[in-house]
Design a protein around this motif. Structure first.
Motif, PDB file in Angstrom:
ATOM      1  N   PHE A  45      30.409  38.729  33.742  1.00 15.61           N
ATOM      2  CA  PHE A  45      31.389  39.767  33.493  1.00 15.61           C
ATOM      3  C   PHE A  45      30.926  41.019  34.218  1.00 15.61           C
ATOM      4  CE2 PHE A  45      33.857  37.896  29.994  1.00 15.61           C
ATOM      5  CZ  PHE A  45      33.032  36.843  29.629  1.00 15.61           C
ATOM      6  N   ARG A  46      31.831  41.991  34.315  1.00 16.79           N
ATOM      7  CA  ARG A  46      31.407  43.265  34.883  1.00 16.79           C
ATOM      8  C   ARG A  46      32.027  44.409  34.109  1.00 16.79           C
ATOM      9  NH1 ARG A  46      34.304  43.062  40.888  1.00 16.79           N
ATOM     10  NH2 ARG A  46      36.401  43.664  40.230  1.00 16.79           N
ATOM     11  N   GLU A  47      31.322  45.524  34.114  1.00 11.95           N
ATOM     12  CA  GLU A  47      31.743  46.706  33.371  1.00 11.95           C
ATOM     13  C   GLU A  47      31.701  47.918  34.275  1.00 11.95           C
ATOM     14  OE1 GLU A  47      30.287  45.720  28.792  1.00 11.95           O
ATOM     15  OE2 GLU A  47      28.987  46.890  30.106  1.00 11.95           O
ATOM     16  N   THR A  48      32.750  48.714  34.195  1.00 13.67           N
ATOM     17  CA  THR A  48      32.763  50.018  34.849  1.00 13.67           C
ATOM     18  C   THR A  48      33.234  51.044  33.828  1.00 13.67           C
ATOM     19  OG1 THR A  48      34.992  49.579  35.670  1.00 13.67           O
ATOM     20  CG2 THR A  48      33.170  49.116  37.168  1.00 13.67           C
ATOM     21  N   PRO A  49      32.758  52.268  33.927  1.00 12.96           N
ATOM     22  CA  PRO A  49      33.143  53.301  32.949  1.00 12.96           C
ATOM     23  C   PRO A  49      34.658  53.488  32.906  1.00 12.96           C
ATOM     24  CG  PRO A  49      31.283  54.034  34.254  1.00 12.96           C
ATOM     25  CD  PRO A  49      31.763  52.768  34.890  1.00 12.96           C
ATOM     26  N   GLY A  50      35.185  53.525  31.705  1.00 12.44           N
ATOM     27  CA  GLY A  50      36.604  53.772  31.538  1.00 12.44           C
ATOM     28  C   GLY A  50      37.485  52.554  31.668  1.00 12.44           C
ATOM     29  N   LYS A  51      36.876  51.400  31.935  1.00 12.69           N
ATOM     30  CA  LYS A  51      37.655  50.165  32.058  1.00 12.69           C
ATOM     31  C   LYS A  51      37.132  49.130  31.083  1.00 12.69           C
ATOM     32  CE  LYS A  51      38.791  48.446  35.984  1.00 12.69           C
ATOM     33  NZ  LYS A  51      38.730  47.856  37.344  1.00 12.69           N
ATOM     34  N   GLU A  52      38.017  48.221  30.711  1.00 14.80           N
ATOM     35  CA  GLU A  52      37.581  47.120  29.853  1.00 14.80           C
ATOM     36  C   GLU A  52      36.677  46.181  30.643  1.00 14.80           C
ATOM     37  OE1 GLU A  52      41.439  46.759  26.857  1.00 14.80           O
ATOM     38  OE2 GLU A  52      40.699  45.020  27.937  1.00 14.80           O
ATOM     39  N   ARG A  53      35.827  45.517  29.912  1.00 14.16           N
ATOM     40  CA  ARG A  53      34.973  44.521  30.542  1.00 14.16           C
ATOM     41  C   ARG A  53      35.832  43.451  31.211  1.00 14.16           C
ATOM     42  NH1 ARG A  53      30.798  41.965  26.528  1.00 14.16           N
ATOM     43  NH2 ARG A  53      29.800  43.996  26.842  1.00 14.16           N
ATOM     44  N   GLU A  54      35.458  43.073  32.430  1.00 16.62           N
ATOM     45  CA  GLU A  54      36.233  42.091  33.185  1.00 16.62           C
ATOM     46  C   GLU A  54      35.488  40.776  33.311  1.00 16.62           C
ATOM     47  OE1 GLU A  54      38.922  44.062  36.584  1.00 16.62           O
ATOM     48  OE2 GLU A  54      36.773  44.390  36.894  1.00 16.62           O
ATOM     49  N   PHE A  55      36.208  39.712  33.130  1.00 19.14           N
ATOM     50  CA  PHE A  55      35.668  38.386  33.398  1.00 19.14           C
ATOM     51  C   PHE A  55      35.599  38.185  34.902  1.00 19.14           C
ATOM     52  CE2 PHE A  55      34.951  33.926  32.939  1.00 19.14           C
ATOM     53  CZ  PHE A  55      35.750  33.287  33.888  1.00 19.14           C
ATOM     54  N   VAL A  56      34.462  37.700  35.377  1.00 21.30           N
ATOM     55  CA  VAL A  56      34.288  37.461  36.806  1.00 21.30           C
ATOM     56  C   VAL A  56      34.364  35.965  37.110  1.00 21.30           C
ATOM     57  CG1 VAL A  56      32.698  37.647  38.762  1.00 21.30           C
ATOM     58  CG2 VAL A  56      32.906  39.539  37.135  1.00 21.30           C
ATOM     59  N   GLY A  57      33.630  35.171  36.331  1.00 19.64           N
ATOM     60  CA  GLY A  57      33.647  33.730  36.555  1.00 19.64           C
ATOM     61  C   GLY A  57      32.745  33.017  35.577  1.00 19.64           C
ATOM     62  N   LEU A  70      31.620  42.202  49.885  1.00 23.05           N
ATOM     63  CA  LEU A  70      31.718  43.150  48.785  1.00 23.05           C
ATOM     64  C   LEU A  70      32.566  44.359  49.158  1.00 23.05           C
ATOM     65  CD1 LEU A  70      28.091  42.848  47.454  1.00 23.05           C
ATOM     66  CD2 LEU A  70      30.153  42.537  46.088  1.00 23.05           C
ATOM     67  N   ARG A  71      33.248  44.875  48.167  1.00 28.15           N
ATOM     68  CA  ARG A  71      34.150  46.017  48.322  1.00 28.15           C
ATOM     69  C   ARG A  71      33.713  47.128  47.384  1.00 28.15           C
ATOM     70  NH1 ARG A  71      39.376  42.139  47.177  1.00 28.15           N
ATOM     71  NH2 ARG A  71      39.259  40.881  49.090  1.00 28.15           N
ATOM     72  N   PRO A  72      34.075  48.368  47.673  1.00 26.05           N
ATOM     73  CA  PRO A  72      33.718  49.449  46.758  1.00 26.05           C
ATOM     74  C   PRO A  72      34.219  49.208  45.329  1.00 26.05           C
ATOM     75  CG  PRO A  72      34.409  50.337  48.851  1.00 26.05           C
ATOM     76  CD  PRO A  72      34.673  48.863  48.920  1.00 26.05           C
ATOM     77  N   GLU A  73      35.356  48.568  45.186  1.00 29.78           N
ATOM     78  CA  GLU A  73      35.880  48.309  43.839  1.00 29.78           C
ATOM     79  C   GLU A  73      35.094  47.241  43.077  1.00 29.78           C
ATOM     80  OE1 GLU A  73      37.565  48.174  46.737  1.00 29.78           O
ATOM     81  OE2 GLU A  73      39.045  46.521  46.741  1.00 29.78           O
ATOM     82  N   ASP A  74      34.142  46.603  43.740  1.00 28.69           N
ATOM     83  CA  ASP A  74      33.252  45.671  43.044  1.00 28.69           C
ATOM     84  C   ASP A  74      32.086  46.398  42.368  1.00 28.69           C
ATOM     85  OD1 ASP A  74      33.683  43.404  45.773  1.00 28.69           O
ATOM     86  OD2 ASP A  74      34.625  43.283  43.797  1.00 28.69           O
ATOM     87  N   THR A  75      31.986  47.686  42.579  1.00 31.85           N
ATOM     88  CA  THR A  75      30.931  48.468  41.941  1.00 31.85           C
ATOM     89  C   THR A  75      31.058  48.385  40.433  1.00 31.85           C
ATOM     90  OG1 THR A  75      30.741  50.012  43.790  1.00 31.85           O
ATOM     91  CG2 THR A  75      30.006  50.793  41.633  1.00 31.85           C
ATOM     92  N   ALA A  76      29.973  47.943  39.780  1.00 33.53           N
ATOM     93  CA  ALA A  76      29.992  47.734  38.324  1.00 33.53           C
ATOM     94  C   ALA A  76      28.609  47.301  37.875  1.00 33.53           C
ATOM     95  CB  ALA A  76      31.007  46.652  37.951  1.00 33.53           C
ATOM     96  N   VAL A  77      28.442  47.283  36.566  1.00 30.89           N
ATOM     97  CA  VAL A  77      27.299  46.593  35.968  1.00 30.89           C
ATOM     98  C   VAL A  77      27.740  45.160  35.714  1.00 30.89           C
ATOM     99  CG1 VAL A  77      25.770  46.430  33.975  1.00 30.89           C
ATOM    100  CG2 VAL A  77      26.370  48.679  34.914  1.00 30.89           C
ATOM    101  N   TYR A  78      26.971  44.225  36.258  1.00 30.88           N
ATOM    102  CA  TYR A  78      27.294  42.812  36.113  1.00 30.88           C
ATOM    103  C   TYR A  78      26.408  42.201  35.027  1.00 30.88           C
ATOM    104  CZ  TYR A  78      30.317  42.918  40.158  1.00 30.88           C
ATOM    105  OH  TYR A  78      31.355  43.191  41.018  1.00 30.88           O
TER     106      TYR A  78
END
Length: 119
Positions: free
Chosen positions: A36-48, A85-93
């Protein structure tokens, strides 16, 4: 039980990184592993996620064709290979483990590794 994620860092757009998740304290082959990945202000996202023997994988649409999951059951380690990788992939994984491949609430979680992609 411990899940130790590592491999994050600061890279440029288009670069690659490989994240690792070492699992200890459980019989690794009994567990599916998800990222999963987390970015401030967004819900945790499932990656795979990857099945216990690697026979099945699922990916979020936004990483299909760029990220690849794998695992080494001898080393008790799961990997997330991230290409293009793209800038929008920036997150805590974060990695998580569960006996149920389709789990919606994973039993065990790691602490996460920071990935920062500059443009």
């Amino acid at each position: 039980v411990q899940l130790q994620a590592s491999g994050g860092g600061l890279v440029r757009s288009g670069d690659s990184l490989r994240l690792s998740c070492v699992v200890s304290g459980v019989k690794f082959v009994n567990y599916a592993v998800a990222w999963f990945r987390e970015t401030p202000g967004k819900e945790r996202e499932f990656v795979g996620r990857i099945y216990w023997n690697g026979a099945y994988t699922d990916y979020a649409d936004f990483v299909k064709g760029r990220f690849t999951l794998s695992r080494d059951n001898v080393k008790n380690t799961a990997y997330l290979q991230m290409n293009s990788l793209r800038p929008e992939d920036t997150a805590v994984y974060l990695c998580a483990a569960d006996k149920d491949y389709y789990s919606s609430q994973y039993d065990w979680w790691g602490q996460g590794t920071q990935v920062t992609v500059s443009s």
